[in-house]
Motif scaffolding. Structure first.
Motif: not given
Length: 99
Positions: A65-90
């Motif tokens: 379970d993960a929560t997205t950023p609050r607003s576009g001030n931290l992450a402007p809207s657009g396209f992103y690559l989403l990764f889940v990392a375990h012990q630094g391995i994506p």
């Protein structure tokens, strides 16, 4: 491609192999790929999302379970690559559109 919104909690299912999984070493990251102009790489951004809970489902499969950023001030809207990392391995990245 999936669409995600600001201030929302999402459950991401991931397979993590290799034995014991330390819940504290699992993180969800959004990466905004850079674009080039005039030989400069611009807009590079890496965000570590709030990791609320990791649940084992069996057969090396986990819900994160993960929560997205609050607003576009931290992450402007657009396209992103989403990764889940375990012990630094994506994990393998998936394209998402944040808006």
């Amino acid at each position: 491609m999936s669409e995600i919104r600001y201030r929302k909690k999402y459950t991401i299912q991931v397979v993590i192999s290799g034995g014991e999984v330390d819940e504290n070493s699992v993180s969800v990251k959004l990466f905004a790929p850079a674009f080039n102009t005039h030989s400069f790489s611009m807009n590079q951004r890496l965000l570590v999302l709030g990791n609320d809970k990791v649940t084992a489902l069996g057969n090396s499969t986990y819900n994160v379970d993960a929560t997205t950023p609050r607003s576009g001030n931290l992450a402007p809207s657009g396209f992103y690559l989403l990764f889940v990392a375990h012990q630094g391995i994506p994990s393998q990245g998936i394209w998402v559109r944040l808006w």
